[in-house]
Design an enzyme around this catalytic site. Structure first.
Site, PDB file in Angstrom:
ATOM      1  N   GLY A   1       0.825  -1.199   0.000  1.00 48.10           N
ATOM      2  CA  GLY A   1       0.000   0.000   0.000  1.00 48.10           C
ATOM      3  C   GLY A   1       0.861   1.251   0.000  1.00 48.10           C
ATOM      4  O   GLY A   1       0.534   2.249  -0.653  1.00 48.10           O
TER       5      GLY A   1
ATOM      6  N   SER B   1      -4.136  -1.883   0.327  1.00 46.69           N
ATOM      7  CA  SER B   1      -3.084  -2.807   0.754  1.00 46.69           C
ATOM      8  C   SER B   1      -3.688  -4.140   1.161  1.00 46.69           C
ATOM      9  O   SER B   1      -4.563  -4.195   2.023  1.00 46.69           O
ATOM     10  CB  SER B   1      -2.359  -2.176   1.937  1.00 46.69           C
ATOM     11  OG  SER B   1      -1.480  -3.101   2.493  1.00 46.69           O
ATOM     12  N   ALA B   2      -3.184  -5.231   0.571  1.00 47.58           N
ATOM     13  CA  ALA B   2      -3.829  -6.541   0.750  1.00 47.58           C
ATOM     14  C   ALA B   2      -3.749  -7.086   2.169  1.00 47.58           C
ATOM     15  O   ALA B   2      -4.669  -7.768   2.620  1.00 47.58           O
ATOM     16  CB  ALA B   2      -3.235  -7.552  -0.223  1.00 47.58           C
TER      17      ALA B   2
ATOM     18  N   CYS C   1       5.248   6.965  23.494  1.00 49.34           N
ATOM     19  CA  CYS C   1       6.205   6.014  24.042  1.00 49.34           C
ATOM     20  C   CYS C   1       6.210   4.694  23.272  1.00 49.34           C
ATOM     21  O   CYS C   1       7.098   3.871  23.450  1.00 49.34           O
ATOM     22  CB  CYS C   1       5.904   5.758  25.510  1.00 49.34           C
ATOM     23  SG  CYS C   1       4.162   5.474  25.806  1.00 49.34           S
TER      24      CYS C   1
END
Lengths: 477, 477
Positions: A69, A215-216, A341
């Site tokens: 992606g 994105s796969a 953090c």
């Protein structure tokens, strides 16, 4: 052991696994070759492209597969900006885009282009009208000359070459008004790139977008596959060294078996999407409702209604995000966090920052398909104790009188060198020691303080007076 | 059904398949996350990096995984050129590099850099001394000012920022003198990038290279994985939008299960390499010996000794490469070709062109692991009939007197509009119709004629006089 981080990556969908295994046998060859193995690979690639195009809602020849992606987004931004270089070098993005878009924008800026970030409201949502105002028309293709300056400085960058908006936010689940923004972009003659990574598994993105990336591994497909759709007519000039694969838009040998699996998986998850959303949405609602009841000092963030069905995010005051993550992990729950953090750069999530919400003790749950009510209930049962224990670890650091000093109605707390959530904890501990109208100054060099101290004021109904350097001033109400 | 195109892609190695299946279960999560799934993925990624680094011969922190060999090469060229921009913008590459390197070089040239191509001899091999002569020193790090101009024009580009040499050629199997060239580069203070895509499965690349790239699907690993090693101390500035993954050198979510499989496969094929080379080398020798005996008018190309153990290439005069490929495919043999008719651009392979050898009727055999003598013998049995039949299809196009005209000692053949191998066939048919010392002019607008007519003259011991536009002149000897 419930895994609640589907927005990062999801386990392979059973159909994807099946398709991958078949394609490993049938589709390992080079689809550019003329022999039977090559032709077989080509057929699989063509079929996968048709399946994916149908799921996206575009023509197969408008869609290419990329290695991720991130690659799809980088390629889209670079190609669209280059294709419209003569029009202008101005780029408009929402402030809560995925880092891949923001990195591409920073790269564009470093190369001399200009970038405008569209702000979001406290739920993480852009306002379509505000987005529209930042689009600069003008230049050779401008419908009207005067309008371009409405939303920003007229100088530098020229007209807007490209606008980018995610379909839904990856950290807080807020769904963006893509249809309205797409209409505004169309009216302004600006192509719109939609990052659909989070929403595509839940269905097609509506609206007249120009480009779309996804994105796969976010939809139960394998890693190593992204997709990029570029509508016919969009001016697009691929950058970098080219080659002949994927219409010259994505170089390198196609990741074929994975592409086949990705397409099969996308079709499968979209087919199951409505039913799965109906199942998951009440679970998320339950988290949104129960967490603030069961845990004190929690802010649930993101739009309460216009949101992804499987994703919910909240922040816990006075808790360290990384400690929370590890404590949840220790009792079997895998979650993600936007707290500073937990990031390698020690800066809070740019999404939470753009929203102006608390970043400390941040927890994101993104439920994978098949998550059960039992698993979510187990989480809700465990959470209060976990937060209590994490907060307890911080309690010994009492903000004793030795750390707070000043006049009766004006007090300074030195939290220099202390990391989130200590500055906020110290602030909370001393606020009652000044009279109403009195001012507490917190000294902090932690970047998260700039986000979390105002957010704490918002949650606690205290007045945030602003910061000068490392000094944050708060007036007691 | 023997598949002889391992240099394009090889079926998944059994160990790669096994590793892939295990990693699909264990390594699908985001290795950047702190939860147990993320940590497990991180462990797998670290282990794969160590395995691959050992196979390459570098430190794990010098190696990153990329989405393909092409990405590794593009990244390496761009990063090294940018890292040494102050030194100069001159790039030296061999003329027979993989197209990914040549595309990156063209991209560099388009952006204002300069490129020198090191020629190869008729076997496809660069001469280390010639390579060394083209390295320009000078600029801030120059050991001596005078030397830089020895091999090329002093103006433009400055000193050599980067040199590229493959370890072995992908089309003809010739092994390059990497060790000698690396030593020359080191002496000149120029980093050397080695494209080891073809040779890495056969063992480590010796010599003091600076950077090395390779591709997993060439060694029985899955597609979607390349690797790039950059030695400590090499000045390297990654280009394009960055992100935090893979040391900032390869953006996007790691293709993790495939990376695990790629590393396992590389270790396995290197372990088997010596034995497999010993088995395949005699088979390739047999092809090199038998083909010219069994088929008339054949040129076997590539270095006869310094070559990959599994790859052999030959060209058949008067045969159409695409027809040959399809005819071989029809009887069960999958091969590749560098003939122009088999490329989408209708230009002959740049490798064959750089070598100055015949490109028509070109056939490359690259034997995958496990290829048997029986399969190779079957190919050798079938080949003569296949070539005869393909040549026969072209025979009806007799170059009758109507197509050849001119004086008794000077004859012109009009092959305009005819594609390879017709121009050469027509030439061969009429050469005997002029007396010794007479000249045949072939009119051809096929780009391959510029390579194949001189190559035919070389094979047939006729005198090539040169070309003017579309007119190629040959004197009968």
């Amino acid at each position: 052991m419930p895994y609640f981080d589907a927005a990062s990556a999801a386990p392979l969908h059973p159909l994807a696994r099946q398709a991958l295994l078949a394609a490993l046998d049938e589709g390992w060859a080079d689809p550019a070759r003329l022999h039977r193995e090559g032709r077989r690979a080509r057929l699989l690639l063509d079929a996968a492209r048709e399946t994916a195009a149908e799921a996206v809602g575009c023509r197969p020849d408008e869609l290419v597969f990329t290695p991720s992606g991130t690659h799809a987004l980088h390629t889209a931004v670079a190609g669209a900006l280059a294709g419209r270089r003569r029009v202008g070098r101005h780029l408009v993005v929402s402030a809560v885009e995925h880092s891949a878009v923001l990195h591409a924008a920073a790269h564009h800026e470093a190369a001399g282009g200009t970038v405008a970030e569209v702000p979001v409201d406290r739920t993480g949502r852009v306002v379509a009208e505000e987005f529209a105002e930042l689009l600069r028309t003008g230049g050779p293709t401008a419908p009207s000359e005067g309008r371009g300056t409405a939303g920003g400085p007229a100088s530098g960058g020229g007209a807007t070459a490209l606008a980018c908006l995610q379909s839904a936010n990856h950290e807080v689940g807020t769904v963006q008004p893509v249809g309205d923004v797409a209409a505004a972009c169309r009216e302004a003659g600006v192509p719109l790139l939609v990052d659909a990574a989070q929403s595509l598994p839940w269905g097609q993105v509506g609206g007249e977008w120009s480009m779309l990336a996804a994105s796969a591994h976010k939809w139960g497909g394998p890693s190593g596959v992204g997709l990029l759709a570029v509508r016919k007519g969009v001016r697009f000039a691929p950058q970098g060294p080219g080659d002949e694969r994927e219409s010259g838009r994505s170089p390198g040998f196609e990741n074929l078996p994975a592409i086949v699996a990705a397409a099969a998986s996308l079709r499968a998850v979209q087919a199951e999407a409505a039913a799965e959303a109906e199942r998951l949405r009440p679970l998320v609602d339950r988290v949104r409702r129960v967490v603030p009841e069961a845990v004190p000092d929690v802010e649930v963030v993101g739009d309460p209604l216009r949101r992804l069905p499987h994703l919910v995010t909240f922040s816990c005051l006075y808790a360290d995000g990384e400690a929370l993550l590890h404590a949840l992990d220790a009792v079997g729950f895998s979650v993600s966090s936007g707290s500073s953090c937990t990031s390698s750069t020690l800066t809070p999530s740019h999404v939470l920052r753009a929203m102006g919400v608390l970043s400390e003790g941040n927890v994101r749950l993104s439920l994978p398909r098949g998550t059960t009510a039992r698993e979510v209930d187990a989480f809700l049962d465990a959470l209060p104790g976990v937060v209590r224990s994490v907060r307890g670890h911080l309690a010994p650091h009492e903000a004793g009188p030795e750390r707070a000093h000043g006049e009766a109605d004006s007090l300074t707390v030195d939290a220099l060198g202390k990391r989130c959530p200590i500055p906020v904890i110290e602030l909370a501990k001393v606020i009652d020691r000044v009279p109403v109208g009195g001012v507490v100054t917190v000294l902090s060099d932690d970047e998260a303080a700039g986000l979390d101290i105002p957010a704490w004021c918002h949650m606690r109904d205290q007045e945030y007076l602003g910061a000068e350097g490392t000094a944050y001033r708060v007036r007691r109400r």
